[in-house]
Design an enzyme around this catalytic site. Structure first.
Site, mmCIF file in Angstrom:
data_model
loop_
_atom_site.group_PDB
_atom_site.id
_atom_site.type_symbol
_atom_site.label_atom_id
_atom_site.label_comp_id
_atom_site.label_asym_id
_atom_site.label_seq_id
_atom_site.Cartn_x
_atom_site.Cartn_y
_atom_site.Cartn_z
ATOM 1 N N LYS A 1 0.862 -1.195 0.000
ATOM 2 C CA LYS A 1 0.000 0.000 0.000
ATOM 3 C C LYS A 1 0.888 1.230 0.000
ATOM 4 C CE LYS A 1 -3.925 -2.254 0.348
ATOM 5 N NZ LYS A 1 -5.105 -2.130 -0.497
ATOM 6 N N LYS B 1 1.983 -9.158 -2.168
ATOM 7 C CA LYS B 1 1.363 -9.038 -3.490
ATOM 8 C C LYS B 1 1.180 -7.599 -3.938
ATOM 9 C CE LYS B 1 -3.294 -9.494 -3.899
ATOM 10 N NZ LYS B 1 -3.735 -8.117 -3.729
ATOM 11 N N ASP C 1 -1.207 -4.733 -5.689
ATOM 12 C CA ASP C 1 -2.642 -4.486 -5.587
ATOM 13 C C ASP C 1 -3.295 -4.720 -6.948
ATOM 14 O OD1 ASP C 1 -4.943 -3.914 -4.122
ATOM 15 O OD2 ASP C 1 -3.849 -2.446 -2.937
ATOM 16 N N GLU C 2 -4.633 -4.814 -6.939
ATOM 17 C CA GLU C 2 -5.329 -5.247 -8.153
ATOM 18 C C GLU C 2 -5.195 -4.253 -9.306
ATOM 19 O OE1 GLU C 2 -6.807 -4.569 -5.267
ATOM 20 O OE2 GLU C 2 -7.986 -2.764 -5.686
ATOM 21 N N HIS D 1 -7.151 -12.802 -7.810
ATOM 22 C CA HIS D 1 -7.793 -11.653 -7.156
ATOM 23 C C HIS D 1 -9.147 -11.463 -7.834
ATOM 24 C CE1 HIS D 1 -8.723 -7.714 -5.657
ATOM 25 N NE2 HIS D 1 -7.649 -7.722 -4.892
ATOM 26 N N LYS E 1 -13.623 -5.479 5.677
ATOM 27 C CA LYS E 1 -14.313 -4.317 5.094
ATOM 28 C C LYS E 1 -15.207 -4.669 3.902
ATOM 29 C CE LYS E 1 -10.877 -2.947 1.635
ATOM 30 N NZ LYS E 1 -9.747 -2.110 1.259
HETATM 31 C C1 CAP Z 1 -7.067 -5.356 0.709
HETATM 32 C C2 CAP Z 1 -7.164 -5.198 -0.769
HETATM 33 C C3 CAP Z 1 -7.861 -6.323 -1.539
HETATM 34 C C4 CAP Z 1 -9.244 -6.683 -1.040
HETATM 35 C C5 CAP Z 1 -10.170 -7.232 -2.074
HETATM 36 C C6 CAP Z 1 -7.862 -3.920 -1.119
HETATM 37 O O1 CAP Z 1 -6.419 -4.264 1.318
HETATM 38 O O2 CAP Z 1 -5.887 -5.076 -1.311
HETATM 39 O O3 CAP Z 1 -7.910 -5.920 -2.864
HETATM 40 O O4 CAP Z 1 -9.042 -7.644 -0.060
HETATM 41 O O5 CAP Z 1 -11.348 -7.731 -1.546
HETATM 42 O O6 CAP Z 1 -7.377 -3.256 -2.028
HETATM 43 O O7 CAP Z 1 -8.888 -3.650 -0.530
HETATM 44 P P1 CAP Z 1 -6.650 -3.932 2.868
HETATM 45 P P2 CAP Z 1 -11.701 -9.273 -1.549
HETATM 46 O O8 CAP Z 1 -6.098 -5.092 3.660
HETATM 47 O O9 CAP Z 1 -5.890 -2.664 3.101
HETATM 48 O O10 CAP Z 1 -8.113 -3.768 3.061
HETATM 49 O O11 CAP Z 1 -10.546 -9.990 -0.910
HETATM 50 O O12 CAP Z 1 -12.941 -9.360 -0.775
HETATM 51 O O13 CAP Z 1 -11.841 -9.690 -2.953
HETATM 52 MG MG MG Z 2 -6.437 -4.655 -3.282
#
Ligand code: CAP
Ligand code: MG
Length: 428
Positions: free
Chosen positions: A146, A172, A174-175, A263, A303
């Site tokens: 992050k 990892k 991020d998406e 993801h 969240k």
């Molecule tokens: C988590 C995360 C993931 C989410 C996706 C985000 O970060 O990197 O992409 O977990 O949701 O960008 O929110 P945080 P899911 O730990 O800072 O929240 O796993 O439900 O698909």
């Molecule tokens: Mg993410």
């Protein structure tokens, strides 16, 4: 032709789907005829071109009705068995848009044994990943660098390094971090894997980096995959709902030789509405079928939206050999197909660790913490240590409070465990 036949018993080769359906018109039976019709061979009117053999061999049969739930059997020959995209174009295609249906949700579908054999399933699976990481008796710990994007490659690598040294197993991207100008894919991979080697040397533990190879073309994805492998990477990540199933099958069938992390960004656009769309169980099923080794399925407490029963149903679908019929699933025997490692991610911090273990009742879980590590009062390394300590304390069944300075600071920032317990009362 009659598409509703309550006397029909599905054959072992049929694909059986469970749907939730709400008609938009009064004539419910007409709607229930249209649903199997439109998703197999029919259209809104009779056509002269229809042949008895088509109706006999390829027509779907709605064979069970219970309140708003219906079960439909599709004959095996209606499918190109090795083509997930084609399968979904029938059972999860036009039918969602038909006007006479107000709401429709595909809850789950059974893949017959005859169809399973066209798929590889995960190459590594839970066992293979544990072997690679040399971690047996605990959940795996991951982080997402992050902020989601904006760091330069060297900064990105440094954050990853701090997390690894603090105790994280897997880092990892991020998406939405791919190959933007501020953080070119190749430079990021090179720098991050360099620091992965350093972290492995210093900690004596295996450390993994999941580079996001989501790209504009499949060819480009292969190029990025090759780059990762050429630089000693053992993992890649893909935004699976966004790139699509043909891309996933193409990648998996090429035997990429690295762990594939799925993801699920964008899934909630069609999985979230409890009355309409495609349930996460379906996404879970096709990802295991194709052969993704790890998949985000939700946290229950973090969240992101995701009802407990559905998250656990997804876990069962990707982990168990046999999945029994339930409100959220249909029967599935996975035969030889390996399990996919479930990933809980989104809004997690160290205090959630014991609660996650109680919800999931298994160590076979990858817990990912983004903000919950990089937002720690003493920064990333301490945040990673706080998570690792939370895992250690939970495995020893001792309170998190007082276990370490890092954990205490995390608790101070994100709330007392007891308060969380109260908030999420009902955890067994
Ligand atoms: C988590 C995360 C993931 C989410 C996706 C985000 O970060 O990197 O992409 O977990 O949701 O960008 O929110 P945080 P899911 O730990 O800072 O929240 O796993 O439900 O698909
Ligand atoms: Mg993410």
């Amino acid at each position: 032709m009659g598409y509703v036949d309550l006397k029909y018993t599905p054959s072992v080769d049929d694909v059986v789907c469970k749907f939730y359906v709400e008609p938009a018109i009064k004539d419910k039976m007409y709607v229930l005829e249209q649903l199997p019709a439109e998703s197999s061979i029919g259209t809104w009117t009779d056509v002269w071109t229809m042949k008895p053999r088509i109706a006999r061999n390829l027509g779907a049969k709605l064979f069970k009705i219970k309140n708003n739930y219906v079960w439909i059997a599709y004959p095996y020959d209606a499918f190109e068995a090795r083509n997930v995209s084609q399968i979904l174009s029938s059972i999860a295609g036009n039918i969602f848009g038909v006007k006479i249906i107000k709401n429709l949700r595909l809850i789950d579908f059974t893949i017959p044994r005859k169809m399973l054999k066209h798929y590889k399933g995960p190459a590594f699976g839970i066992e293979g990943i544990r072997k690679l990481l040399k971690v047996r008796e605990r959940p795996l710990i991951g982080t997402i660098v992050k902020p989601k994007m904006g760091l330069y490659p060297k900064e990105h690598a440094k954050v990853a390094y701090e997390a690894w040294v603090g105790g994280v197993d897997i880092v990892k991207d991020d998406e939405n971090l791919c190959d933007q100008k501020f953080c070119r894919f190749e430079e990021r991979v090179r720098e991050t894997l360099k620091l992965r080697d350093k972290a492995e040397k210093e900690t004596g533990e295996r450390k993994m980096y999941m580079a996001n190879i989501t790209a504009p073309t499949v060819q480009e994805m292969f190029k990025r995959l090759k780059f990762v492998k050429d630089h000693g990477g053992e993992y890649i990540m893909i935004d699976v709902c966004i790139v699509g199933y043909t891309t996933l099958q193409t990648l998996r069938e090429a035997e990429p030789g690295v762990v594939l992390h799925a993801h699920r960004a964008m899934h909630a656009a069609f999985t979230r509405n409890p009355k309409h769309g495609i349930a996460m169980q379906v996404i879970s099923k096709v990802n295991r079928l194709i052969g993704l080794d790890q998949l985000h399925i939700g946290t229950i407490i973090g969240k992101m939206h995701g009802e407990r029963a559905e998250v656990l149903a997804c876990r069962d679908i990707i982990v168990n050999k046999i999945v029994n019929e339930s409100e959220y699933t249909v029967y599935q025997d996975w035969c030889y197909i390996k399990p996919t490692f479930p990933v809980a991610s989104g809004g997690l911090n160290p205090i959630h660790v014991p609660i996650l273990l109680r919800y999931f009742k298994s160590y076979d879980l990858i817990m990912q913490f983004g903000g919950g590590i990089h937002g720690h009062p003493l920064k990333t390394r301490a945040g990673a240590k706080a998570v690792r300590d939370a895992v250690d304390a939970s495995l020893k069944n001792v309170p998190l409070e007082g276990y370490s300075k890092e954990l205490d600071l995390a608790i101070e920032k994100w709330g007392k465990k007891s308060e969380l317990e109260k908030k999420y009362r009902g955890v067994e």
